[in-house]
Design a protein around this motif. Sequence first.
Motif, mmCIF file in Angstrom:
data_model
loop_
_atom_site.group_PDB
_atom_site.id
_atom_site.type_symbol
_atom_site.label_atom_id
_atom_site.label_comp_id
_atom_site.label_asym_id
_atom_site.label_seq_id
_atom_site.Cartn_x
_atom_site.Cartn_y
_atom_site.Cartn_z
ATOM 1 N N CYS A 69 68.477 10.646 14.114
ATOM 2 C CA CYS A 69 69.184 10.742 15.382
ATOM 3 C C CYS A 69 68.876 12.084 16.024
ATOM 4 O O CYS A 69 68.942 13.124 15.359
ATOM 5 C CB CYS A 69 70.682 10.621 15.127
ATOM 6 S SG CYS A 69 71.649 10.963 16.597
ATOM 7 N N CYS A 115 73.024 5.350 16.548
ATOM 8 C CA CYS A 115 73.224 6.158 15.347
ATOM 9 C C CYS A 115 74.558 5.772 14.719
ATOM 10 O O CYS A 115 75.586 5.744 15.381
ATOM 11 C CB CYS A 115 73.216 7.636 15.735
ATOM 12 S SG CYS A 115 73.773 8.716 14.406
ATOM 13 N N CYS A 162 72.476 14.209 16.094
ATOM 14 C CA CYS A 162 73.154 14.737 14.912
ATOM 15 C C CYS A 162 72.242 14.807 13.695
ATOM 16 O O CYS A 162 72.629 15.332 12.659
ATOM 17 C CB CYS A 162 74.399 13.912 14.592
ATOM 18 S SG CYS A 162 74.020 12.320 13.846
ATOM 19 N N HIS A 175 75.214 7.843 19.007
ATOM 20 C CA HIS A 175 74.168 8.052 20.018
ATOM 21 C C HIS A 175 73.337 6.767 20.180
ATOM 22 O O HIS A 175 72.938 6.146 19.202
ATOM 23 C CB HIS A 175 73.258 9.211 19.578
ATOM 24 C CG HIS A 175 72.047 9.387 20.427
ATOM 25 N ND1 HIS A 175 72.082 10.059 21.625
ATOM 26 C CD2 HIS A 175 70.775 8.964 20.263
ATOM 27 C CE1 HIS A 175 70.874 10.028 22.157
ATOM 28 N NE2 HIS A 175 70.060 9.380 21.343
ATOM 29 N N CYS A 192 76.983 9.238 14.741
ATOM 30 C CA CYS A 192 77.618 9.802 15.946
ATOM 31 C C CYS A 192 77.668 8.827 17.115
ATOM 32 O O CYS A 192 78.242 9.135 18.158
ATOM 33 C CB CYS A 192 76.901 11.085 16.381
ATOM 34 S SG CYS A 192 75.322 10.781 17.195
#
Length: 723
Positions: free
Chosen positions: A474, A435, A477, A440, A438
Motif C-alpha cells: 500500500c 488496502c 501505509c 486505501h 488502511c
Amino acid sequence: MVPMIARVEPLTTARALRGPFDYRLREEQHDAGVGALLRIPFAGRTALGVIVGLSDSSEIVPERLAEPDAVLPGGIPADLVELATWMAAEYCSTPARALGLMLAPGAAQGTRSREVLVAELAHDPSDGADGAERLTDRQRAILERLRREGPIAASAIGTDALRRLERRGLVTLERRAQRRRPGQATVGSASAVAPPLTDDQQAVLGEVLGAVARPSRLDGAGPGGILLHGVTGSGKTEVYLRAVEATLAAGRSAIVLVPEIGLTPQALGRFEARFGDVVAVLHSALGQGERYDEWVRLRSGEARVCVGPRSAVFAPLADIGLIVVDEEHDASYKHEGDPRYDARTVALRRAQQHGAALLCGSATPRPESVASQRRLRLPRRVDGRPLPPVEVLDMRGQHHPLHPRTRMALADVRRGGRKAIVLLNRRGWSNFLSCRACGHAWMCPNCEVALVLHQAGFVACHHCGHREPLPERCRSCGSAALARHGAGTQRVEHDLRAALGDGGFPVFRLDADIAGGKDRAGLTLAQFEAADAGVLVGTQMVAKGHDFPDVTLGVVLDADQTLRFPDFRAEERTFALITQLAGRAGRGDAGGTVLVQTLAPEARSIEHAARHDADAFLSEELGRRQALGYPPFGSLIRIVCSAEDAGEAASLAKELHDRISVPGAAVLGPAPLFRLRGRSRSQLVIKATDRPGAIAAVGAAVEGLAAGASRRRVSISVDVDPQ
Ligand SMILES: [Zn+2]
Ligand SMILES: [Zn+2]
C-alpha cells in the motif's frame, strides 16, 4: 461570362468558424456540383472543403474571391449534403463535422482507387498471326494463358516480357482500377436459397412489402416506420432479406444497418450469400483501401445494397427504397464523437428524404420505438421451439460467485458434451483493489474512478487507458495485505477453467480486452462454434445476435449490475441483456435453460425478462417514463463542459445555464461529474417537451459562448438524446 460561385464549407473542427465561404470556380472546375470535395486555400493554409451550394453571384467582388486548388475524388451526392446540414442543426454541431463523416473513407487522407497494369490478348496467335513461329516457348505460354484466362494483372506474368509482346502488337497493356475485396464472413454457413416462410413471417412480410411498394406513404406506416418486434429466433433476418429482394426488384437500393459486424458475422454472411456482389460492406475492420473501393461501388451504382454498422447510414446510394435497422435496441447506433448522432434517427430522416420504407427490428425494442412506430409481431420461433425457461437465482447470502444451481448446471453441460454461454458485464479480473490495513483504494490519477485489476499483473483505468503495475504494498501505509473486490470476466474464465476445464472442455473468453485486434472477436466466436462442447464467457458481446444451435445453457452473473447505473435506461438495458442472452440458448433439439444470478430478484426488469413478457415490461416502462417526462414523452439534451481548471468548467456551465431558456423545459445543473482524462467536468441536462425549441436554444447558447470557451480552454460537448 458569369463567374460560377461555389459556397464551400471548409472541413475544420473549430466550432467558432462558421462557413460557408464563397470561392470562384475556374472554367475547368465548372462541372463540380454540390457535394464535390475540393482542396482550397483557407485562412492562410490549405484545407479541404465541400461545395454546399452554387450561385452566379456573391456579396464579394468575384475578382477578389479565391479559386479552389483542385477538385478531388471522394465527393458526396447532394442528398448527403442536405442530410449533413440537418444533422449539424439537430445535434448542435457544425456542418463541417457532419460532412466529415460522409466523405469516402480515407478521402481526406488521400485514399484513391488502386490501379494496376492489366495485360490482355490483342490478337489470337492461333489465328495465323504473323510471326507466330518466331515466338519463344515462354511467349507462347504467356499468350496461351491470356487466351485461356482473359485479362490478367501484368505483375502476375512479368511486365518486361509483356512489353515485348505489346511492341509486336500481340498484347495490350492498360492501367485499370482494381477492387480491393473485403474477405468473406467466416462464422456460420449461409445458403443462397431462401427457406420457406412461416405463416407469421408471411403475414409480416406482406405488410412490409406494402410499405416498400408505397414509399410515398411512409406516413401510412406510422410516422417512424415499421417496428418488427420478434422474439429471438423468430426469423427477422429472413424478412429483411425478402424486403431487400423486393426493393432490388423494384430497381431501388437498400441499406441494412447491423450493430457490430465483428460480433454478428452471420447476418452479413446471409446477405452476401443471397445477393452476391450487389452487396457492399462498410465496416471498420476493413482496410481503408477496401472501404474506399466498397464506397466507390456504392456511389457508382455497381453495388446497390450496403450492409454495415451505424456509419453505413451515410452510404452514397441513389434512390434508396428501404432502410433496415437490425437489433434496433443496440447502444452502438449512437455515435460518441461530435456530432453525437443517433443512426436510428438519421435513418428515419434519410428514409423520408428518399421516400424509402424504414424497417427496424428487435426482440427487445426500445420504448421510444414502440411508441412511435407501427409494430408488427413475430411471437414464435421459426423452429416452433419454446423460449427457454429462465430461473432467477437469489445471490443474497451467497459467498461463492457461482450459485450452487449454476455450478450444477455447468457440470451437466460438461457431462452432456454441450455448450454454455456465461455473461458478466465487467471485464478484467477484480473491479477494484484496496488496502486491508488502511482502506486505501487504487484510483486512476486522471479520472475519479477505481483502477481495475487485470490478470496480466497490472491495474488499468477503463475510461482513459491509464495502466500501472500491480502494487506490492500500500502506498499510504506500506501494508502488503491487499484486498481484491468483485470478479470480472478474466476471473470467471479462470474459475471455470479450474472447475471444468480439464478433459477437453474448452473455456473461451470474449470481451474488449481480447477483441482489440482485427477480427479477434469473430475468431473467438468461430472457435466456440467449431468446438464440440465448451463455455463462452464474456461481457454483453456474448449476447449479440449470433446463433449457435448447440447452446443449452445461458447464465447471467450479477444481472442487477446494469440496474445500479444512475441512468433512466438502466431498466431497459437490464431487460434487453437478459432477454438477448436467453435468446442464445435452446435453439437446438436439446432445448435449453437460462439462469440469472442477482442480488435484486424482485426487480421489475428481471422478473419480466424471466417470464419473456416484453409487453408487460414495455407498458410499465412507458408508464414510468411518462410520469417522469423521459423519452419518448420528452427530450433530453446533455451538455458537458470540461477543462483542466475545475472553476472554468463550472462557471461556463453556469453561463450556459443562464442563456438557455425554453418554455416548459427544465434546465438541470450545473452538476459536477467525476474527473475524466485529467479534466474536470460540469454537466447540464435539459428536459423538454418542445424538442426543436430546446435544440435551437441550446445551439444558440453554445454558439454564443463558443469563442469565449475556446479562449478559456473549456470544451463544450452537446449530446441530444444521450444514451
Ligand atoms: Zn494501506
Ligand atoms: Zn483514467
